[in-house]
Design an enzyme around this catalytic site. Structure first.
Site, short mmCIF file in Angstrom:
data_model
loop_
_atom_site.label_atom_id
_atom_site.label_comp_id
_atom_site.label_asym_id
_atom_site.label_seq_id
_atom_site.Cartn_x
_atom_site.Cartn_y
_atom_site.Cartn_z
N LYS A 81 41.58 -47.02 -41.53
CA LYS A 81 40.95 -45.77 -41.09
C LYS A 81 39.50 -45.81 -41.58
CE LYS A 81 41.60 -40.77 -40.94
NZ LYS A 81 40.22 -40.41 -41.36
N ARG A 141 31.82 -36.47 -32.26
CA ARG A 141 33.10 -35.78 -32.14
C ARG A 141 32.91 -34.27 -32.09
NH1 ARG A 141 36.47 -33.27 -35.42
NH2 ARG A 141 38.73 -33.38 -35.06
#
Ligand SMILES: NC(=O)n1nc(-c2ccco2)nc1N
Length: 324
Positions: free
Chosen positions: A116, A137
């Site tokens: 991640k 995002r």
């Protein structure tokens, strides 16, 4: 004249190939000096013959700053956050929930694991193989349009590679800054008395939100793809690992640490092994993203309000922040 067109086409192919080998395959062929020599030659030829300039030429990566800030961009598919798992029990519980809904045994479910990455999540949209939009995002539903900044990253293809070009592709991934680039940037910032960043994630996010792409172009940023949010025509009954392999052939870097594992025990071992080498990766990660590999099952499992049922993020304890 045909000779000129031949040289321009040849230079573009060599520069795109050099980008791919350096950023995606980690097998550089051109030295930086060779790359720059070819880029300068192409810039000169295009300056002498402006009609030859096309937006996907390597010379068109650094454009002008958007006049009044970044436009807001609605994501066609929300960029949702991931549920967290903190220990082996949580991972096993996640696998059990998935198995229950798929009406199979947890030990039969195929998962993928990948680091991640702890950077800035972005979305890139390609129409007929050409990059048309790049956005942060944001809040998951709406982000900032930072196309001109993302174009400056040589690990972001301006046009897709190969013969199997999809009509539409939306790639999601993380923009990261490696520790070496981060320390060099902060060293320069201290000398110049400009902004020093607290950590690579902030440095990556801050560099992407620079209004002037010429500043973004100087920052050591890399794009790592981790999902194809939209792909038309789609790959039918494919898996996440096959999709990531396809993205590499299209010109993207995706995790070299990606593994396909069956059952929760193998996933727990992966998380332990990656955790043991976390400090040697050279970039920040804050866990492992565990996904159900079959895209058909991902669609069946869908999302709960804010996170997918088909994925979870195993998190490591926070590292003491690098105070610079
Ligand atoms: N941050 C990161 O490295 N991520 N994030 C995802 C993700 C989020 C939603 C679907 O996939 N995958 C990876 N490797």
């Amino acid at each position: 004249d045909p000779q000129l067109l031949e040289e321009v086409t040849q230079l573009r192919a060599e520069l795109d190939e050099a980008n791919y080998r350096y950023y995606v395959l980690d097998e550089p062929t051109l030295t930086d000096a060779d790359y720059d020599r070819r880029l300068q030659r192409l810039k000169q030829l295009e300056a002498e013959n402006p009609s030859l300039i096309s937006p996907d030429s390597p010379t068109q990566r650094v454009g002008a700053a958007p006049a009044d800030g970044f436009p807001s961009v609605a994501h066609a598919i929300p960029m949702l956050s991931l549920d967290n798992a903190f220990n082996a029990e949580d991972i096993i519980a996640f696998a059990q929930r998935v198995a229950e809904r798929l009406e199979c045994e947890a030990d039969e479910v195929e998962f993928t694991c990948e680091p991640k990455l702890d950077g800035a999540a972005v979305s890139l949209v390609y129409e007929q193989g050409v990059l048309v939009s790049g956005a942060t995002r944001g809040d998951g539903r709406t982000g900032e349009g930072i196309t001109s900044n993302l174009r400056t990253l040589r690990s972001v293809p301006l046009k897709l590679m190969g013969k199997q070009i999809p009509e539409l592709l939306e790639v999601r991934g993380e923009v990261i800054m490696r520790h070496k680039g981060f320390e060099a940037l902060n060293e320069r910032a201290r000398e110049e008395g400009s902004k020093v960043f607290a950590n690579p994630r902030n440095a990556a996010a801050g560099s992407l939100r620079q209004l002037n792409p010429q500043i973004t172009a100087t920052r050591p940023l890399e794009f790592h793809a981790y999902q194809a949010a939209r792909l038309e025509p789609d790959m039918g009954d494919a898996t996440h690992s096959e999709l990531m392999a396809r993205l590499i052939t299209l010109g993207f870097r995706s995790s070299a640490e990606l593994k396909v594992l069956t059952g929760p025990q193998a996933v727990v071992e992966y998380c332990e092994q990656l955790g043991a080498k976390r400090d040697q990766l050279g970039y920040d990660i804050d866990g492992v993203v565990i996904k159900v590999n079959a895209l058909r099952y991902q669609r069946e499992l869908g999302f709960v309000a804010r996170a997918p049922r088909w994925a979870t993020a195993f998190k490591y304890p926070a590292q003491e922040e690098v105070t610079t």
